[in-house]
Scaffold this motif. Structure first.
Motif, PDB file in Angstrom:
ATOM      1  N   LEU A 123       0.751  -1.187  -0.049  1.00 43.25           N
ATOM      2  CA  LEU A 123      -0.068  -0.021  -0.229  1.00 43.25           C
ATOM      3  C   LEU A 123       0.867   1.182   0.052  1.00 43.25           C
ATOM      4  O   LEU A 123       0.543   2.086  -0.632  1.00 43.25           O
ATOM      5  N   GLY A 124       2.190   1.252   0.609  1.00 44.31           N
ATOM      6  CA  GLY A 124       2.855   2.351   0.497  1.00 44.31           C
ATOM      7  C   GLY A 124       3.357   2.691  -0.941  1.00 44.31           C
ATOM      8  O   GLY A 124       3.391   3.642  -1.236  1.00 44.31           O
ATOM      9  N   LYS A 125       3.725   1.482  -1.661  1.00 38.51           N
ATOM     10  CA  LYS A 125       4.086   1.773  -2.851  1.00 38.51           C
ATOM     11  C   LYS A 125       2.634   2.148  -4.036  1.00 38.51           C
ATOM     12  O   LYS A 125       3.303   3.083  -4.813  1.00 38.51           O
ATOM     13  N   LEU A 126       1.728   1.955  -3.565  1.00 39.94           N
ATOM     14  CA  LEU A 126       0.461   2.362  -4.355  1.00 39.94           C
ATOM     15  C   LEU A 126       0.329   3.741  -4.016  1.00 39.94           C
ATOM     16  O   LEU A 126      -0.344   4.330  -4.816  1.00 39.94           O
ATOM     17  N   ASN A 127       0.390   4.104  -2.835  1.00 39.37           N
ATOM     18  CA  ASN A 127       0.504   5.629  -2.518  1.00 39.37           C
ATOM     19  C   ASN A 127      -0.916   6.106  -2.670  1.00 39.37           C
ATOM     20  O   ASN A 127      -1.116   7.223  -3.388  1.00 39.37           O
ATOM     21  N   LEU A 128      -1.830   5.504  -2.136  1.00 38.90           N
ATOM     22  CA  LEU A 128      -3.380   5.716  -2.358  1.00 38.90           C
ATOM     23  C   LEU A 128      -3.769   6.967  -1.789  1.00 38.90           C
ATOM     24  O   LEU A 128      -3.390   7.275  -0.651  1.00 38.90           O
ATOM     25  N   ASP A 129      -4.863   7.958  -2.384  1.00 32.66           N
ATOM     26  CA  ASP A 129      -5.139   8.994  -1.719  1.00 32.66           C
ATOM     27  C   ASP A 129      -6.903   9.032  -1.979  1.00 32.66           C
ATOM     28  O   ASP A 129      -7.373   7.904  -2.674  1.00 32.66           O
ATOM     29  N   ASP A 130      -7.568   9.726  -1.318  1.00 38.81           N
ATOM     30  CA  ASP A 130      -8.979   9.580  -1.300  1.00 38.81           C
ATOM     31  C   ASP A 130      -9.745  10.016  -2.835  1.00 38.81           C
ATOM     32  O   ASP A 130     -10.734   9.907  -2.896  1.00 38.81           O
ATOM     33  N   ASP A 131      -9.028  10.444  -3.572  1.00 42.75           N
ATOM     34  CA  ASP A 131      -9.269  10.814  -4.979  1.00 42.75           C
ATOM     35  C   ASP A 131      -9.332   9.475  -5.959  1.00 42.75           C
ATOM     36  O   ASP A 131      -9.537   9.551  -6.987  1.00 42.75           O
TER      37      ASP A 131
END
Length: 179
Positions: A24-32
C-alpha cells in the motif's frame, strides 16, 4: 496502520500485514483514487485500500473467495468497494488509478490492460522466484517497470521464556505503472 478484522478465511491466506504495508505504501493511495485489485481472496488488501482510496473495485474469480471478501468487508464496515466475480482483466475498471495483482494468474493480460488504460500505479506481489523474474520481464516489455523489492518478515513467538522468530517466505513486490 490500524488492524483489520478478518473473521472469515479462504483456502489461501491473506497477504501478511507487513507485506500489505509495503504494498500500500508503494501504491500511495489517496481519497481521490479508484483502486482495483485482482484476486481479492480474503479481502485483506481490499479493506486496507478502502481506508485510503475513494473507490475500490475488487475482482475475484472464485465465488467462495468473493463471498469471503464480502463478509470481511462487512466486518470492517467497508462501503466504498464494488466486488466483481470475474477472470481478470474482465471486470477491471478502465478509470482505475492504481492496480494490485495479488497473484500470478493471467498477469500478462492484466498488465496489458494496465498499459492500454494508462494505470499510473501497478503493484504485483509474487512469492515464487521464477514467477518474479518472468513478471519483471512482463512489466518491462510493457514499459511499466519501476522497481522490485524483496520483503522478508520474521514474527516473534515465545520459546522457553524468551523470544524466538519464525520467518515467512519472502515476497517480491514488483512496482511500476504507466507513464
Amino acid at each position: 496502520m490500524a488492524r483489520i478484522a478478518l473473521p472469515h478465511n479462504a483456502k489461501a491466506g491473506p497477504t501478511k500485514p507487513e507485506v500489505r504495508s509495503v504494498t500500500l505504501g508503494k501504491l500511495n493511495l489517496d481519497d481521490d483514487d479508484h483502486f482495483a485489485e485482482v484476486g481479492s481472496c480474503t479481502g485483506a488488501v481490499t479493506v486496507e485500500a478502502a481506508r485510503r482510496a475513494g473507490r475500490v473495485t475488487a475482482i475475484e474469480r472464485k465465488p467462495n473467495r468473493l463471498e469471503t471478501t464480502e463478509k470481511n468487508l462487512a466486518a470492517n464496515d467497508v462501503e466504498n468497494a464494488t466486488l466483481v466475480e470475474s477472470e481478470a482483466p474482465e471486470g477491471l475498471p478502465e478509470d482505475a488509478d492504481a492496480l494490485f495483482l495479488g497473484g500470478s494468474r493471467n498477469y500478462e493480460d492484466v498488465l496489458d490492460f494496465a498499459a492500454e488504460n494508462g494505470i499510473g500505479r501497478v503493484v504485483m506481489n509474487v512469492s515464487r522466484l521464477e514467477v518474479a523474474g518472468d513478471a519483471v520481464r512482463a512489466f518491462r516489455e510493457r514499459d511499466l517497470f519501476e522497481e522490485i523489492v524483496q520483503v522478508q518478515v520474521s514474527t516473534g513467538y515465545e520459546l522457553a521464556g524468551a523470544t524466538s522468530f519464525d520467518s515467512n517466505n519472502p515476497v517480491y513486490v514488483i512496482v511500476g505503472g504507466a507513464a
